[in-house]
Write an enzyme that holds these catalytic residues in place. Sequence first.
Site, PDB file in Angstrom:
ATOM      1  N   ASP A  20     -17.077   2.670  14.363  1.00  0.00           N
ATOM      2  CA  ASP A  20     -17.663   1.406  14.830  1.00  0.00           C
ATOM      3  C   ASP A  20     -17.998   0.485  13.653  1.00  0.00           C
ATOM      4  O   ASP A  20     -18.326   0.957  12.560  1.00  0.00           O
ATOM      5  CB  ASP A  20     -18.927   1.714  15.649  1.00  0.00           C
ATOM      6  CG  ASP A  20     -19.340   0.549  16.535  1.00  0.00           C
ATOM      7  OD1 ASP A  20     -18.513  -0.361  16.758  1.00  0.00           O
ATOM      8  OD2 ASP A  20     -20.489   0.551  17.007  1.00  0.00           O
ATOM      9  N   HIS A  37     -10.277  -4.630  12.074  1.00  0.00           N
ATOM     10  CA  HIS A  37      -9.512  -3.513  12.657  1.00  0.00           C
ATOM     11  C   HIS A  37      -8.399  -3.072  11.699  1.00  0.00           C
ATOM     12  O   HIS A  37      -8.132  -1.890  11.545  1.00  0.00           O
ATOM     13  CB  HIS A  37      -8.911  -3.912  14.008  1.00  0.00           C
ATOM     14  CG  HIS A  37      -9.946  -4.242  15.050  1.00  0.00           C
ATOM     15  ND1 HIS A  37     -11.088  -3.492  15.220  1.00  0.00           N
ATOM     16  CD2 HIS A  37     -10.021  -5.238  15.979  1.00  0.00           C
ATOM     17  CE1 HIS A  37     -11.822  -4.012  16.210  1.00  0.00           C
ATOM     18  NE2 HIS A  37     -11.195  -5.076  16.675  1.00  0.00           N
ATOM     19  N   LEU A 131      -4.131  20.429  10.393  1.00  0.00           N
ATOM     20  CA  LEU A 131      -5.254  19.677  10.957  1.00  0.00           C
ATOM     21  C   LEU A 131      -4.827  19.146  12.315  1.00  0.00           C
ATOM     22  O   LEU A 131      -3.725  18.613  12.454  1.00  0.00           O
ATOM     23  CB  LEU A 131      -5.601  18.490  10.041  1.00  0.00           C
ATOM     24  CG  LEU A 131      -6.604  17.470  10.605  1.00  0.00           C
ATOM     25  CD1 LEU A 131      -8.018  18.043  10.601  1.00  0.00           C
ATOM     26  CD2 LEU A 131      -6.578  16.164   9.804  1.00  0.00           C
TER      27      LEU A 131
HETATM   28  C1  IPE Z   1     -17.089   2.480  20.958  1.00  0.00           C
HETATM   29  O1  IPE Z   1     -17.460   1.348  20.250  1.00  0.00           O
HETATM   30  C2  IPE Z   1     -15.601   2.538  21.112  1.00  0.00           C
HETATM   31  C3  IPE Z   1     -14.820   2.746  19.901  1.00  0.00           C
HETATM   32  C4  IPE Z   1     -15.288   2.974  18.708  1.00  0.00           C
HETATM   33  C5  IPE Z   1     -13.404   2.749  20.101  1.00  0.00           C
HETATM   34  P1  IPE Z   1     -17.860  -0.019  20.982  1.00  0.00           P
HETATM   35  O2  IPE Z   1     -18.174  -0.968  19.879  1.00  0.00           O
HETATM   36  O3  IPE Z   1     -16.841  -0.405  21.947  1.00  0.00           O
HETATM   37  O4  IPE Z   1     -19.179   0.409  21.764  1.00  0.00           O
HETATM   38  P2  IPE Z   1     -20.408  -0.470  22.263  1.00  0.00           P
HETATM   39  O5  IPE Z   1     -19.845  -1.536  23.142  1.00  0.00           O
HETATM   40  O6  IPE Z   1     -21.056  -1.034  21.054  1.00  0.00           O
HETATM   41  O7  IPE Z   1     -21.298   0.495  22.975  1.00  0.00           O
HETATM   42  C1  IPE Z   2     -14.897  -0.496  16.371  1.00  0.00           C
HETATM   43  O1  IPE Z   2     -15.333  -1.681  15.831  1.00  0.00           O
HETATM   44  C2  IPE Z   2     -13.453  -0.529  16.773  1.00  0.00           C
HETATM   45  C3  IPE Z   2     -13.222  -0.609  18.218  1.00  0.00           C
HETATM   46  C4  IPE Z   2     -14.132  -0.542  19.155  1.00  0.00           C
HETATM   47  C5  IPE Z   2     -11.851  -0.754  18.625  1.00  0.00           C
HETATM   48  P1  IPE Z   2     -15.875  -2.857  16.753  1.00  0.00           P
HETATM   49  O2  IPE Z   2     -14.729  -3.741  17.095  1.00  0.00           O
HETATM   50  O3  IPE Z   2     -16.647  -2.342  17.890  1.00  0.00           O
HETATM   51  O4  IPE Z   2     -16.838  -3.604  15.725  1.00  0.00           O
HETATM   52  P2  IPE Z   2     -18.267  -4.195  15.994  1.00  0.00           P
HETATM   53  O5  IPE Z   2     -19.083  -3.128  16.655  1.00  0.00           O
HETATM   54  O6  IPE Z   2     -18.091  -5.383  16.869  1.00  0.00           O
HETATM   55  O7  IPE Z   2     -18.781  -4.534  14.638  1.00  0.00           O
HETATM   56 MG    MG Z   3     -18.581  -1.868  18.182  1.00  0.00          MG
END
Ligand code: IPE
Ligand code: IPE
Ligand code: MG
Length: 247
Positions: A20, A37, A131
Site C-alpha cells: 500500500d 504503481h 519460492l
Molecule cells: C488494499 O489496498 C489493496 C491492495 C494493496 C491491492 P487499498 O489501498 O485498496 O485499501 P483501502 O481502500 O485503503 O482499504
Molecule cells: C497500493 O497503493 C496499490 C493498489 C491498491 C493497487 P494505493 O494505490 O492504494 O496507494 P495509496 O493508498 O492511495 O497511497
Molecule cells: Mg491504498
Amino acid sequence: MPQRDDPHVGVPRHVAIIMDGNGRWAGQRGMPRTFGHHKGVEAVRRIVRHAGERSIRTLTLFAFSRENWGRPKSEISELMSILRRFIRSDLGELVEAGVNIRVIGCRDELDPDLLQMIEDAEQRTRHNTRLRLVLAFNYGGRDEIVRAARRMAEAAASGELDPATIDEACFASYLDTGAWGDPDLVIRTSGEKRISNFLLWQSAYAEYVFPAVLWPDFGEDEFDKALAEYAKRERRFGTVPESIVES
Ligand code: IPE
Ligand code: IPE
Ligand code: MG
C-alpha cells in the site's frame, strides 16, 4: 517441533504483503498515481529476490483487490497493463530463479488475454520449488470464502461431498490457497492499520507488522526489520507458553 539451533526458527514460512501507498508516494512528488504503481513494480522485484534469499517458502503479494474496481477507469486499466507487462518482462527470469507463480482471486472478471497470461505463467513455473510467489489479483477475502462455499454446495448437491465431513481443513481446501495455506506474517506498508479484505480466513493467527514506509520505498532493509519483529513475537494460538504452564 523446531529446535533452538534450527536456522529456520523465527523465520516465517509464509509472508503476505498488502502493498500500500503507491498513490501517496506519487502524490508527494506531484506525479499521477500510476507513476507510484510503476515504481511499486521495482519494489516487487526487490522483495521477491530478497524473500528467496531469506528462505521464505511462500510470498503472497496483494496487487489488486476486487474493491479496487471502484477506482478511476484509467487507473484500473494501468494496473491491468502493469500486470501484463510484469509477466511479459519478468516471467523468463522467474522461471530461471525457480519461482513457482500462483494467482489467487476471482478469475471470471479478468480479460481473457490476461487470464491466458496468468495460466501460462502458472503452467511454466509449476515444477519450481525455490519460492512460491502468490499474486492476489482481483482478490477479496469474502469473495474467496463465498466462492469456496458455492463450490462445496455444488459438490454436496452432486453427491461428491458429504456435508457431515465438512470441517475446517475441508473448508480451507476449497479456498484459493488450498494447496499451501495460512500466512505466518502479514505486512501492510504505508502505515494504514487495516486488512482491507485480505486473506480473512487464512490470517486468523497471523502476526501483523505495519511499517510506515510507502510501498515504492519498501526495500530489503525494511523487509528484514519486519522479519526481525516477527522473530521477537511469541505465537500462542490460544494456548499458554510452555514456560508458564503450571504443573
Ligand atoms: C488494499 O489496498 C489493496 C491492495 C494493496 C491491492 P487499498 O489501498 O485498496 O485499501 P483501502 O481502500 O485503503 O482499504
Ligand atoms: C497500493 O497503493 C496499490 C493498489 C491498491 C493497487 P494505493 O494505490 O492504494 O496507494 P495509496 O493508498 O492511495 O497511497
Ligand atoms: Mg491504498
